[in-house]
Design a protein around this motif. Sequence first.
Motif, PDB file in Angstrom:
ATOM      1  N   ASP A 266      36.293  85.848 168.548  1.00 10.30           N
ATOM      2  CA  ASP A 266      36.189  85.809 167.089  1.00 10.30           C
ATOM      3  C   ASP A 266      36.620  84.449 166.545  1.00 10.30           C
ATOM      4  O   ASP A 266      37.764  84.027 166.722  1.00 10.30           O
ATOM      5  CB  ASP A 266      37.098  86.880 166.478  1.00 10.30           C
TER       6      ASP A 266
ATOM      7  N   GLY B  14      38.011  89.353 159.249  1.00 10.59           N
ATOM      8  CA  GLY B  14      39.154  88.474 159.028  1.00 10.59           C
ATOM      9  C   GLY B  14      40.378  88.854 159.845  1.00 10.59           C
ATOM     10  O   GLY B  14      41.178  87.992 160.182  1.00 10.59           O
TER      11      GLY B  14
ATOM     12  N   SER C  98      42.091  91.859 162.872  1.00 11.20           N
ATOM     13  CA  SER C  98      41.976  93.054 163.703  1.00 11.20           C
ATOM     14  C   SER C  98      42.930  94.114 163.169  1.00 11.20           C
ATOM     15  O   SER C  98      43.783  93.837 162.316  1.00 11.20           O
ATOM     16  CB  SER C  98      42.273  92.722 165.171  1.00 11.20           C
ATOM     17  N   GLY C  99      42.757  95.341 163.645  1.00 15.67           N
ATOM     18  CA  GLY C  99      43.677  96.416 163.288  1.00 15.67           C
ATOM     19  C   GLY C  99      43.387  97.109 161.964  1.00 15.67           C
ATOM     20  O   GLY C  99      44.222  97.859 161.467  1.00 15.67           O
TER      21      GLY C  99
ATOM     22  N   GLY D  84      37.534  98.336 163.826  1.00 17.94           N
ATOM     23  CA  GLY D  84      38.063  99.695 163.785  1.00 17.94           C
ATOM     24  C   GLY D  84      37.454 100.625 164.821  1.00 17.94           C
ATOM     25  O   GLY D  84      37.568 101.847 164.696  1.00 17.94           O
ATOM     26  N   VAL D  85      36.794 100.042 165.835  1.00 12.91           N
ATOM     27  CA  VAL D  85      36.196 100.881 166.883  1.00 12.91           C
ATOM     28  C   VAL D  85      37.315 101.319 167.840  1.00 12.91           C
ATOM     29  O   VAL D  85      38.127 100.509 168.296  1.00 12.91           O
ATOM     30  CB  VAL D  85      35.086 100.121 167.645  1.00 12.91           C
TER      31      VAL D  85
ATOM     32  N   MET E 224      32.509  83.693 162.239  1.00 18.16           N
ATOM     33  CA  MET E 224      32.777  84.069 160.850  1.00 18.16           C
ATOM     34  C   MET E 224      33.056  82.767 160.108  1.00 18.16           C
ATOM     35  O   MET E 224      34.191  82.447 159.758  1.00 18.16           O
ATOM     36  CB  MET E 224      33.963  85.047 160.798  1.00 18.16           C
TER      37      MET E 224
ATOM     38  N   ALA F 247      39.206  95.375 169.443  1.00 17.00           N
ATOM     39  CA  ALA F 247      40.359  94.510 169.717  1.00 17.00           C
ATOM     40  C   ALA F 247      41.613  95.354 169.879  1.00 17.00           C
ATOM     41  O   ALA F 247      42.105  95.574 170.986  1.00 17.00           O
ATOM     42  CB  ALA F 247      40.518  93.487 168.587  1.00 17.00           C
TER      43      ALA F 247
ATOM     44  N   VAL G 109      32.480  96.782 170.032  1.00 15.19           N
ATOM     45  CA  VAL G 109      33.504  95.729 170.075  1.00 15.19           C
ATOM     46  C   VAL G 109      34.828  96.342 169.631  1.00 15.19           C
ATOM     47  O   VAL G 109      34.863  97.059 168.630  1.00 15.19           O
ATOM     48  CB  VAL G 109      33.131  94.574 169.119  1.00 15.19           C
TER      49      VAL G 109
ATOM     50  N   SER H 121      37.718  92.409 172.273  1.00 18.42           N
ATOM     51  CA  SER H 121      37.880  91.233 171.417  1.00 18.42           C
ATOM     52  C   SER H 121      39.275  90.667 171.637  1.00 18.42           C
ATOM     53  O   SER H 121      40.279  91.334 171.357  1.00 18.42           O
ATOM     54  CB  SER H 121      37.705  91.621 169.950  1.00 18.42           C
TER      55      SER H 121
ATOM     56  N   SER I  84      43.091  90.440 169.577  1.00 16.63           N
ATOM     57  CA  SER I  84      44.338  91.209 169.695  1.00 16.63           C
ATOM     58  C   SER I  84      45.034  90.986 171.038  1.00 16.63           C
ATOM     59  O   SER I  84      45.973  91.719 171.367  1.00 16.63           O
ATOM     60  CB  SER I  84      44.071  92.713 169.525  1.00 16.63           C
TER      61      SER I  84
HETATM   62  C1  DX5 Z   1      37.207  91.227 162.657  1.00 12.36           C
HETATM   63  C2  DX5 Z   1      36.681  90.736 163.983  1.00 12.36           C
HETATM   64  C3  DX5 Z   1      36.720  91.823 164.976  1.00 12.36           C
HETATM   65  C4  DX5 Z   1      38.123  92.264 165.278  1.00 12.36           C
HETATM   66  C5  DX5 Z   1      38.139  93.724 165.579  1.00 12.36           C
HETATM   67  O1  DX5 Z   1      37.159  90.253 161.719  1.00 12.36           O
HETATM   68  O2  DX5 Z   1      35.354  90.291 163.883  1.00 12.36           O
HETATM   69  O3  DX5 Z   1      36.018  91.480 166.182  1.00 12.36           O
HETATM   70  O4  DX5 Z   1      38.666  91.555 166.365  1.00 12.36           O
HETATM   71  O5  DX5 Z   1      39.446  94.195 165.613  1.00 12.36           O
HETATM   72  P1  DX5 Z   1      39.771  95.757 165.673  1.00 12.36           P
HETATM   73  O6  DX5 Z   1      38.975  96.310 166.825  1.00 12.36           O
HETATM   74  O7  DX5 Z   1      41.242  95.808 165.906  1.00 12.36           O
HETATM   75  O8  DX5 Z   1      39.348  96.330 164.358  1.00 12.36           O
END
Ligand code: DX5
Length: 228
Positions: free
Chosen positions: A49, A157, A159-160, A189-190, A83, A209, A207, A22, A25
């Motif tokens: 995203d 909303g 990442s991280g 959170g993967v 989103m 990021a 998925v 994704s 990030s």
């Molecule tokens: C969250 C997004 C995700 C996000 C994941 O709102 O839909 O695709 O980029 O980020 P990580 O992998 O850092 O949780």
Amino acid sequence: MAADRPDPRLYADARRLLVEPSVLSADFTQLGEECRRSLAAGGDAIHFDVMDGHFVPNLSMGPAVCAAVRRAAPGAFIDTHLMCTDPGAFVEAFARAGTNHVSFHVEAVPHPRGLIRRIRALGMAVGCALNPATPADAVGEWIDELDSVLVMSVHPGYSGQSFIPEVLAKVPALRARMRPEQRIAIDGGVSPATAPACRAAGCDVLVAASAIFGAPDMAAAIHAIRGE
Ligand code: DX5
Ligand code: ZN
């Protein structure tokens, strides 16, 4: 896969587990290079995203940035995650921008048959995303018309954030209602630490990021998430 065209069968090849970096990030000052780097490191598709500041409390990227990703990586499969409160307002623009697969949220469009058909008529594959608190049965009988269901494992909303393991209980419930070639994606959170549970639950699109773009060795992170 042709070097200059995305492979439209990517989601249909259900034998293959997909890892989607994704770009939320990524270093936005180097977005094109970051896309190419994540694909060269083993990413199967670019996860894009889109946040509208209304469905989620953040703004991210729109169709012009998606078109830039398409120009930077002509052979990439682009999976756009909308989103957005009104995803239907944007699907034509993302089709023109080069998106291959688009997911809308069921919380925003609880009766989506018309939207699903519009997305398909634009030549894109289609998925439905569920927030962590949304039950699996929010996806109605129209589940048959989807290419994928995306299970959010964070509140969308940003990442991280930390993975919410309870959402994995939805995966077998969804899988029981889906054909083998329909995919279940997990997003949020993967990481190499959380991916084994996602794979074991039956997710076949992972998925990530921060765990990919924040890794010192991106290829190692992607391999670890894939379980290799
Ligand atoms: C969250 C997004 C995700 C996000 C994941 O709102 O839909 O695709 O980029 O980020 P990580 O992998 O850092 O949780
Ligand atoms: Zn996403």
